[in-house]
Design an enzyme around this catalytic site. Structure first.
Site, PDB file in Angstrom:
ATOM      1  N   SER A 126      29.413  33.321  56.229  1.00 29.51           N
ATOM      2  CA  SER A 126      30.068  33.733  54.986  1.00 29.51           C
ATOM      3  C   SER A 126      30.879  35.008  55.198  1.00 29.51           C
ATOM      4  O   SER A 126      31.750  35.050  56.052  1.00 29.51           O
ATOM      5  CB  SER A 126      29.032  33.879  53.873  1.00 29.51           C
ATOM      6  OG  SER A 126      28.484  32.608  53.558  1.00 29.51           O
ATOM      7  N   LYS A 178      36.494  38.315  27.377  1.00 32.93           N
ATOM      8  CA  LYS A 178      35.935  39.612  27.729  1.00 32.93           C
ATOM      9  C   LYS A 178      34.423  39.581  27.908  1.00 32.93           C
ATOM     10  O   LYS A 178      33.864  40.350  28.702  1.00 32.93           O
ATOM     11  CB  LYS A 178      36.319  40.657  26.669  1.00 32.93           C
ATOM     12  CG  LYS A 178      36.017  42.097  27.066  1.00 32.93           C
ATOM     13  CD  LYS A 178      36.755  42.482  28.330  1.00 32.93           C
ATOM     14  CE  LYS A 178      36.453  43.913  28.741  1.00 32.93           C
ATOM     15  NZ  LYS A 178      37.111  44.278  30.003  1.00 32.93           N
TER      16      LYS A 178
END
Length: 314
Positions: A126, A178
């Site tokens: 990764s 948001k």
């Protein structure tokens, strides 16, 4: 002299001796602490000498996003006339995308002017694979777990549990997206699409880095990049690593690249080893893992990570 006075004087003498030794021990401890702190906080590149040498950088454990000190050290080594190459020793399951990307870019800049070889241990996956791909040569053990090209964004949702407890949370936001990273708010289909777009873009950046570093097409990289890990033996057949071997093999490649004939050519640490966190001291982490389980140990390793990560999920 009476027996009582003699006993009193003897007691006072022993008390003074005890105080003396306690103060001495405290001074010695403080001195050792200061010396240790100086060793860890010394100027970046303090190991550099006027003699040509290779610098060695170790990346172990979870890659954090705050890698500024390493980036500065790489920049200094890149321009130092006595540094001839970089040996990167990696043993990491990955970590923060931001940290992996910053290290990738710093190593890429270094590799543009001086050779870099990578030696992978148990894992180089990764984000740890991301930061390795700019190197000209990657060495892995046959059993190394590497690759795992992908990005994950985990978003807990505790809104249902709070509702069962009779607790409601109202979010007053400036826009519909948001609160979509807030675990106390339910994830909407639009929020999921927005977060998926972020992950997709970060993944595209990762794929581009691998394609560029390993001289592969993006189509080839995407065909291997479903998040799975590969052993070192599988990875060499896919073009993700260059050689099977250990750190000695990575060093040998550097010596050949630099036309170094002597085995005594110095390899020095790029920077002082970082101080260990309290649970990393010998025995402490193993004890916590035994008492609280591997998931607790894994959570400790990921301390400080936030946002999207590129990490091998074991």
């Amino acid at each position: 002299m009476s027996a009582e006075l003699n006993l009193f004087l003897t007691s006072q003498t022993k008390h003074r001796q005890l105080v003396f030794w306690r103060v001495g021990a405290l001074v010695a401890f403080c001195s050792a602490l200061v010396i240790s702190m100086m060793g860890h906080s010394g100027s970046v590149g303090s190991n550099f000498t006027n003699r040509p040498h290779i610098v060695r950088l170790t990346i172990t454990g979870v890659v954090q996003n705050n890698v500024s000190q390493i980036v500065r050290a790489l920049k200094q080594a890149q321009s130092a006339s006595d540094v001839t190459g970089l040996l990167l020793v990696v043993d990491s399951p990955g970590g923060g995308v931001t940290g992996g990307e910053r290290l990738h870019d710093a190593i890429k800049r270094f590799a543009a002017v001086k050779p870099v070889s990578v030696s992978m241990g148990d894992m180089g996956a990764s984000a740890a694979y991301m930061l390795s791909v700019p190197a000209q040569h990657i060495v892995a053990l046959p059993s190394t777990l590497t690759g795992s090209i992908g990005v994950i964004f985990q978003r807990p949702d505790v809104s249902v549990g709070l509702g069962r407890l009779g607790i409601g949370v109202d979010a007053i936001t400036s826009g519909a997206m948001k609160d979509q990273t807030d675990p106390t708010s339910a994830l909407t289909p639009e929020g999921r699409q927005m977060l998926q777009g972020i992950v997709n873009d970060l993944f595209a950046q990762f794929v581009s880095m691998v394609a560029d570093g390993r001289h592969l097409t993006e189509e080839k990289v995407r065909s291997m990049a479903d998040g799975r890990a590969y052993t070192g033996r599988q990875a060499i057949a896919l073009g993700l690593v260059d050689e099977l071997g250990d750190e000695d093999a990575a060093r040998l490649w550097l010596r050949k690249r630099l036309n170094i004939g002597t085995l005594s050519y110095p390899v020095l640490p790029l920077m002082p080893e970082r101080s260990r966190r309290w649970y990393e001291w010998p025995g402490k982490k193993a004890l916590l893992t035994g008492l609280l389980g591997g998931s607790f140990s894994s959570a400790l390793d990921r301390e400080g990570l936030d946002g999207a990560v590129a990490i091998l999920q074991l």
